[in-house]
Design an enzyme around this catalytic site. Structure first.
Site, PDB file in Angstrom:
ATOM      1  N   SER A 189      -6.748   4.227   1.572  1.00 28.64           N
ATOM      2  CA  SER A 189      -7.506   4.663   0.403  1.00 28.64           C
ATOM      3  C   SER A 189      -8.989   4.463   0.653  1.00 28.64           C
ATOM      4  O   SER A 189      -9.398   3.540   1.372  1.00 28.64           O
ATOM      5  CB  SER A 189      -7.098   3.864  -0.834  1.00 28.64           C
ATOM      6  N   TYR A 232      -5.537  -4.498  -3.936  1.00 31.13           N
ATOM      7  CA  TYR A 232      -5.364  -3.116  -3.487  1.00 31.13           C
ATOM      8  C   TYR A 232      -6.319  -2.798  -2.343  1.00 31.13           C
ATOM      9  O   TYR A 232      -5.915  -2.253  -1.303  1.00 31.13           O
ATOM     10  CB  TYR A 232      -5.603  -2.174  -4.666  1.00 31.13           C
TER      11      TYR A 232
END
Length: 242
Positions: free
Chosen positions: A138, A151
């Site tokens: 990401s 994350y």
């Protein structure tokens, strides 16, 4: 001849569903892992009349669950030569408020499970002299975004994992790469309120969300013979955000 069997984890999510038609069109046979939304994915496939794909309901929790999933797929479909580590979760909180249990859950599914699946598949890929592994990272692993400690760490970890694994396995005909999407029109963005999406767009040089299909097309390229010399890379699909 290489068997064109692909394992996609997290296939019931928005990004996973976008990968299916693109890879089917390229002639791959797809093993689609899903957990709580497995039945929803089966219905989606039936509604689309897609063939050459099957859903495997599995909670990816540890090495044993990974081994059982791979054994089922090999028994029912054949040997896996391609892997897309797409499954992921997020637990949003400022670093000083993030519970250790939430940190552990995110790191386990987003980073440890990709390591375990690729490790388990590497032996047969080495024997075959061929393998393609793509970790879905990401842009959040590259830019500062508050409330994403677990994350961001997991997604940055995938970038390092790909570099290390590519060095370990390149001589065996295996490539390992990351794709780091920015803000796309499918996936976790579907949980974000519309007002916040408009604010996010203003941070993107392209001033728009990306099409998730572009992610699927990039995976197909990394699987192809044309990409045999692309290894250990993190490829951004982010509209110029990073």
């Amino acid at each position: 001849m290489k068997e064109k069997i692909v394992l996609i984890t997290g296939a019931s999510g928005g990004l996973g569903k976008e990968m299916i038609p693109v890879l089917l069109e390229k002639g791959y046979t797809l093993a689609l892992q899903a957990d709580s939304r497995a039945e929803e994915l089966k219905k989606h496939i039936a509604d689309k009349n897609w063939t050459n794909c099957a859903v495997f309901e599995s909670a990816l929790e540890d090495e044993l669950s990974c081994m059982k999933l791979l054994e089922r797929i090999e028994t029912e479909m054949g040997k896996i030569s391609y892997l897309v580590n797409n499954a992921g979760i997020n637990r949003s909180a400022s670093s000083h408020k993030l519970a250790a249990s939430d940190w552990n859950a995110v790191i386990n599914l987003n980073l440890t499970i990709p390591f375990l699946l690729s490790k388990l598949l590497a032996k047969q890929m080495i024997e075959n002299g061929f393998g393609r592994i793509v970790h879905i990272s990401s842009v959040v692993g590259k830019i500062p975004v508050g409330g994403t400690a677990a994350y961001a760490a997991s997604k940055a970890g995938l970038m390092g994992l790909a570099r290390a694994q590519s060095a370990d396995w390149a001589k065996h005909g295996i490539t390992v790469n990351c794709i780091a999407p920015g803000y796309l029109d499918k996936g976790m963005i579907e949980q974000v309120p519309e007002k916040m999406i408009e604010q996010l767009k203003e941070t993107i040089p392209a001033k728009t969300l990306g099409e998730a299909k572009g992610l699927a097309v990039m995976i197909a390229y990394l699987f192809s013979e044309d990409a045999a010399y692309v290894n250990g890379q993190t490829i951004g699909i982010n509209g110029g955000l990073a």
